[in-house]
Each structure stands twice: as structure tokens, then as C-alpha cells.
Design a protein around this motif. Structure first.
Motif, PDB file in Angstrom:
ATOM      1  N   UNK A   1       0.504  17.290 -10.068  1.00  0.00           N
ATOM      2  CA  UNK A   1      -0.267  16.317  -9.290  1.00  0.00           C
ATOM      3  C   UNK A   1      -1.652  16.821  -8.913  1.00  0.00           C
ATOM      4  N   UNK A   2      -1.945  18.099  -9.196  1.00  0.00           N
ATOM      5  CA  UNK A   2      -3.264  18.620  -8.866  1.00  0.00           C
ATOM      6  C   UNK A   2      -3.190  19.980  -8.192  1.00  0.00           C
ATOM      7  N   UNK A   3      -4.355  20.486  -7.848  1.00  0.00           N
ATOM      8  CA  UNK A   3      -4.481  21.811  -7.232  1.00  0.00           C
ATOM      9  C   UNK A   3      -5.281  21.701  -5.945  1.00  0.00           C
ATOM     10  N   UNK A   4      -4.868  22.467  -4.940  1.00  0.00           N
ATOM     11  CA  UNK A   4      -5.563  22.514  -3.662  1.00  0.00           C
ATOM     12  C   UNK A   4      -5.924  23.960  -3.357  1.00  0.00           C
ATOM     13  N   UNK A   5      -7.212  24.195  -3.162  1.00  0.00           N
ATOM     14  CA  UNK A   5      -7.702  25.540  -2.800  1.00  0.00           C
ATOM     15  C   UNK A   5      -8.335  25.460  -1.428  1.00  0.00           C
ATOM     16  N   UNK A   6      -8.124  26.521  -0.641  1.00  0.00           N
ATOM     17  CA  UNK A   6      -8.621  26.547   0.727  1.00  0.00           C
ATOM     18  C   UNK A   6      -9.505  27.794   0.918  1.00  0.00           C
ATOM     19  N   UNK A   7     -10.722  27.534   1.323  1.00  0.00           N
ATOM     20  CA  UNK A   7     -11.664  28.603   1.671  1.00  0.00           C
ATOM     21  C   UNK A   7     -11.696  28.720   3.192  1.00  0.00           C
ATOM     22  N   UNK A   8     -11.300  29.861   3.725  1.00  0.00           N
ATOM     23  CA  UNK A   8     -11.250  30.070   5.174  1.00  0.00           C
ATOM     24  C   UNK A   8     -12.337  31.065   5.568  1.00  0.00           C
ATOM     25  N   UNK A   9     -13.116  30.693   6.574  1.00  0.00           N
ATOM     26  CA  UNK A   9     -14.197  31.543   7.068  1.00  0.00           C
ATOM     27  C   UNK A   9     -14.096  31.622   8.593  1.00  0.00           C
ATOM     28  N   UNK A  10     -14.345  32.795   9.176  1.00  0.00           N
ATOM     29  CA  UNK A  10     -14.295  32.900  10.635  1.00  0.00           C
ATOM     30  C   UNK A  10     -15.414  32.091  11.290  1.00  0.00           C
ATOM     31  N   UNK A  11     -15.031  31.353  12.328  1.00  0.00           N
ATOM     32  CA  UNK A  11     -16.030  30.555  13.050  1.00  0.00           C
ATOM     33  C   UNK A  11     -16.993  31.475  13.794  1.00  0.00           C
ATOM     34  N   UNK A  12     -18.246  31.034  13.911  1.00  0.00           N
ATOM     35  CA  UNK A  12     -19.259  31.822  14.599  1.00  0.00           C
ATOM     36  C   UNK A  12     -18.943  31.848  16.096  1.00  0.00           C
TER      37      UNK A  12
ATOM     38  N   UNK B   1     -29.668  43.935   2.736  1.00  0.00           N
ATOM     39  CA  UNK B   1     -28.766  42.821   2.991  1.00  0.00           C
ATOM     40  C   UNK B   1     -29.193  42.138   4.264  1.00  0.00           C
ATOM     41  N   UNK B   2     -29.228  40.811   4.255  1.00  0.00           N
ATOM     42  CA  UNK B   2     -29.575  40.051   5.453  1.00  0.00           C
ATOM     43  C   UNK B   2     -28.370  39.327   6.020  1.00  0.00           C
ATOM     44  N   UNK B   3     -27.165  39.784   5.614  1.00  0.00           N
ATOM     45  CA  UNK B   3     -25.964  39.111   6.088  1.00  0.00           C
ATOM     46  C   UNK B   3     -25.786  39.285   7.583  1.00  0.00           C
ATOM     47  N   UNK B   4     -26.188  40.485   8.112  1.00  0.00           N
ATOM     48  CA  UNK B   4     -25.982  40.743   9.532  1.00  0.00           C
ATOM     49  C   UNK B   4     -26.816  39.800  10.395  1.00  0.00           C
ATOM     50  N   UNK B   5     -27.983  39.382   9.877  1.00  0.00           N
ATOM     51  CA  UNK B   5     -28.843  38.503  10.661  1.00  0.00           C
ATOM     52  C   UNK B   5     -28.673  37.037  10.343  1.00  0.00           C
ATOM     53  N   UNK B   6     -27.587  36.672   9.703  1.00  0.00           N
ATOM     54  CA  UNK B   6     -27.377  35.284   9.326  1.00  0.00           C
ATOM     55  C   UNK B   6     -27.166  34.425  10.562  1.00  0.00           C
ATOM     56  N   UNK B   7     -27.762  33.250  10.546  1.00  0.00           N
ATOM     57  CA  UNK B   7     -27.609  32.300  11.645  1.00  0.00           C
ATOM     58  C   UNK B   7     -26.383  31.422  11.393  1.00  0.00           C
ATOM     59  N   UNK B   8     -25.795  30.859  12.457  1.00  0.00           N
ATOM     60  CA  UNK B   8     -24.652  29.946  12.268  1.00  0.00           C
ATOM     61  C   UNK B   8     -25.038  28.767  11.384  1.00  0.00           C
ATOM     62  N   UNK B   9     -24.147  28.405  10.482  1.00  0.00           N
ATOM     63  CA  UNK B   9     -24.406  27.341   9.513  1.00  0.00           C
ATOM     64  C   UNK B   9     -23.522  26.140   9.841  1.00  0.00           C
ATOM     65  N   UNK B  10     -24.106  24.949   9.782  1.00  0.00           N
ATOM     66  CA  UNK B  10     -23.360  23.708   9.955  1.00  0.00           C
ATOM     67  C   UNK B  10     -22.569  23.443   8.675  1.00  0.00           C
TER      68      UNK B  10
ATOM     69  N   UNK C   1     -20.210  28.483  10.996  1.00  0.00           N
ATOM     70  CA  UNK C   1     -19.797  29.795  10.512  1.00  0.00           C
ATOM     71  C   UNK C   1     -21.042  30.643  10.315  1.00  0.00           C
ATOM     72  N   UNK C   2     -20.899  31.940  10.516  1.00  0.00           N
ATOM     73  CA  UNK C   2     -22.041  32.850  10.393  1.00  0.00           C
ATOM     74  C   UNK C   2     -22.061  33.438   8.980  1.00  0.00           C
ATOM     75  N   UNK C   3     -22.880  32.863   8.134  1.00  0.00           N
ATOM     76  CA  UNK C   3     -22.983  33.275   6.744  1.00  0.00           C
ATOM     77  C   UNK C   3     -24.328  32.781   6.227  1.00  0.00           C
ATOM     78  N   UNK C   4     -24.831  33.428   5.199  1.00  0.00           N
ATOM     79  CA  UNK C   4     -26.060  32.949   4.591  1.00  0.00           C
ATOM     80  C   UNK C   4     -25.829  31.557   4.002  1.00  0.00           C
ATOM     81  N   UNK C   5     -26.681  30.587   4.321  1.00  0.00           N
ATOM     82  CA  UNK C   5     -26.452  29.222   3.834  1.00  0.00           C
ATOM     83  C   UNK C   5     -26.288  29.139   2.318  1.00  0.00           C
ATOM     84  N   UNK C   6     -27.098  29.893   1.582  1.00  0.00           N
ATOM     85  CA  UNK C   6     -26.994  29.814   0.128  1.00  0.00           C
ATOM     86  C   UNK C   6     -25.689  30.415  -0.378  1.00  0.00           C
ATOM     87  N   UNK C   7     -25.172  31.430   0.327  1.00  0.00           N
ATOM     88  CA  UNK C   7     -23.887  32.011  -0.074  1.00  0.00           C
ATOM     89  C   UNK C   7     -22.768  30.991   0.107  1.00  0.00           C
ATOM     90  N   UNK C   8     -22.785  30.293   1.257  1.00  0.00           N
ATOM     91  CA  UNK C   8     -21.772  29.264   1.479  1.00  0.00           C
ATOM     92  C   UNK C   8     -21.934  28.124   0.478  1.00  0.00           C
TER      93      UNK C   8
END
Length: 324
Positions: A312-323, A168-177, A210-217
């Protein structure tokens, strides 16, 4: 010497757990038997007349302390034997599971290796095609998007290979814009949204990386927007918003569909969740998309929730901890 596969430690721990549980169960039964026998012996010692019905029968008298010691030793030996038998039985029972996991892991490894070569060739051919078209044209723009999609697919294949090898390379993930990535995902889906007559808008706020693999985000955002597209009828709209929420970064996907109905909202993020009422386009299943979004969010220390849903629609929220 045979090299143990990546699942061997987990399988051994599972076998040990089963053996310990059997030993504990046997220990409780042995203790109960010893207590019952001790109570009975004490009762007879205080009522000797109850054990003297036949004066001609032979009797062997044993000290109660010696009897209790013998029972304790026998009980401990029984517990250890039960634990060993349970452990060996569990190892034998889970051995087919280990072989099945190994076959699955090898299949993912082989498939990942086989996919990398054609993806590399495809990327090279797209680059050659880009050199043969005029920059700034629609053809150039589409080729650039195809190349981005190819790169994203290559990253997904690499993630599959890492998962199959236990790495797993999640631990070495760089901050993603976040804003840049959301904009790239929206751009890749604009043509699909236009073909379904759905407007796709972005409202970017000031958010931390956020600190996550760019492709995962990318896969998480793509899964949310794709789900909104599948449940929004023509003439509707989807708005993707990024904003700071305390120490987290919130990515909100709001659509103007008909809302979630015919299914418990808590089950929407289950794999292949199925609604009893069709959504836009007659779809009833939520497939794997939202389930994968939840797994990606959980792996990154975040969460996914349904903030609102209705006619009227659906709203979903994805929350991720900031780097930090």
C-alpha cells in the motif's frame, strides 16, 4: 613555512593511534617473555641439578633480581622503540592519504568558487526576466520558482565551501519554521509531481521551530519527497505531514507506491543502495538522496526511519529536536 591543511590534526591523531597500538602489542609480548623467563629462572633456581650437566663448562652466575631489572629495562626500551617506529611508519603510510584529502579539498573549494559566479549571474538574469513579465502569470510563478531554486543551489555551494575549509555554521543556525519550509519544498515539486500524474498534499500540524540550517532541512525534505516521487506510479499520491512528537518535530512522507522490496530496509539509507526488484519507473537504486537525508538528520541530532512499508506504500519519518 608550509601551512598545515585542515586534515593535519586528524592524520596526526591517526598516526599516534597506530603507534600506540603497536606499542601496546609489543608491550604485551615483552611482558609475556619476561614472565616466561622469570618462571624459567625460578624453576632453575629451585632445581640446580638440571643446570649442572657439564661440570667442565664455564658458568656465570647472576643475581635473579639483577637479571629481572635488566630484563625490565630492556623491555621498556623495546616498547618505546616499537612505539616510535610504529608512529613514524604510520605517518609515512598516511602521508599519501593526506595529499589525496588535500587535493579533494582544493577541488571542492575551486568548484565552489567557480559555481558562485554563474549562479549570481543566473539570479540576476532571472530578476531581469521577472520585471518583463506580468505579475501573477504562470511565467512569473515559474520564474519565482527558478529564483528560489537558484538561491537554494547557492546555499548548497556555500555549504560545500564551508565543509571544504573545515568550517561550519551549524552552531549559529537560527530556528527554522518547519511548516513554511515544507510548503516551499512542496510548491517547488508540484509541477514535477503533476507531470508524473502524482498528487502531492501537505498536512501541516502545530509544530515548534527546529534549529538547523534552512538549506540543510530543505535538502532533507526534498530528498524524501523526491524518493517518494521516484517510487510512486502515476495516479498515486504523496502526503507530507508535520506534527509534534514529544520534544521532537516529525516530518512524515507517505506515498502510495509498491513499498520497499528486494532490499533489507536497514540498507535503504546506505549510499547507492540497490534493490533487486524495480520500483515505479523501473528504478532499482535509491542513489544518494536517502543517505544524505540520514547524514543531515544525524548532524542535527535527529533521525530518519521507515515507519511502514508494504504493497500500500511506504511511510518515512524524519525526526528533529525542537528548538529550545
Amino acid at each position: 613555512m608550509k601551512t598545515p591543511h585542515a586534515d593535519t590534526p586528524q592524520l596526526r591523531r591517526a598516526a599516534l593511534t597506530v603507534g600506540l597500538r603497536i606499542a601496546v602489542a609489543v608491550a604485551l609480548m615483552v611482558i609475556a617473555v619476561i614472565i616466561a623467563a622469570s618462571i624459567y629462572m625460578l624453576y632453575l633456581s629451585h632445581h640446580p641439578d638440571l643446570s649442572a650437566h657439564d661440570p667442565k663448562s664455564a658458568r656465570v652466575y647472576v643475581e635473579s633480581n639483577d637479571m629481572l631489572k635488566a630484563m625490565a629495562v630492556a623491555g621498556v626500551a623495546g616498547i618505546l622503540a616499537a612505539g616510535a617506529i610504529g608512529w613514524l611508519s604510520a605517518r609515512s603510510a598516511i602521508r599519501p592519504l593526506g595529499r589525496a584529502l588535500e587535493v579533494q579539498r582544493r577541488f571542492i573549494q575551486d568548484a565552489s568558487h567557480e559555481l558562485r559566479t554563474p549562479l549570481t549571474i543566473l539570479d540576476a538574469r532571472v530578476q531581469l526576466a521577472e520585471h518583463k513579465v506580468e505579475p501573477g502569470t504562470d511565467a512569473a510563478r515559474l520564474l519565482a520558482q527558478v529564483r528560489q531554486d537558484t538561491a537554494a543551489l547557492s546555499s548548497t555551494v556555500q555549504e560545500l565551501l564551508l565543509a571544504a575549509t573545515g568550517g561550519s555554521d551549524a552552531a549559529g543556525a537560527e530556528p527554522v519554521d518547519v511548516n513554511a519550509l515544507v510548503a516551499a519544498v512542496a510548491a517547488s515539486l508540484q509541477d514535477l509531481a503533476s507531470s508524473r500524474q502524482v498528487r502531492l498534499d501537505i498536512q501541516a500540524g502545530v509544530v515548534a521551530p527546529v534549529r538547523i540550517q534552512p538549506n540543510s532541512l530543505r535538502r532533507a525534505v526534498l530528498g524524501l519527497v523526491d524518493n517518494a516521487l521516484n517510487h510512486t506510479p502515476g495516479g498515486g499520491s504523496i502526503t507530507v505531514t508535520t506534527a509534534a512528537r514529544g520534544r521532537d518535530v516529525a516530518i512524515t512522507v507517505a506515498d502510495t507506491g509498491h513499498g520497499i522490496s528486494g532490499i533489507d530496509q536497514a540498507r535503504v539509507f546506505d549510499r547507492f543502495a540497490h534493490s533487486s526488484e524495480p520500483a515505479a519507473g523501473g528504478r532499482r537504486s535509491y542513489g544518494l538522496g536517502l543517505a544524505l537525508v540520514r547524514e543531515i538528520a544525524a548532524a542535527a541530532g535527529g533521525s530518519i526511519e521507515i515507519a511502514a512499508t508494504g504493497p500500500a506504500g511506504t511511510t518515512m519519518v524524519l525526526s528533529l529536536p525542537a528548538a529550545r
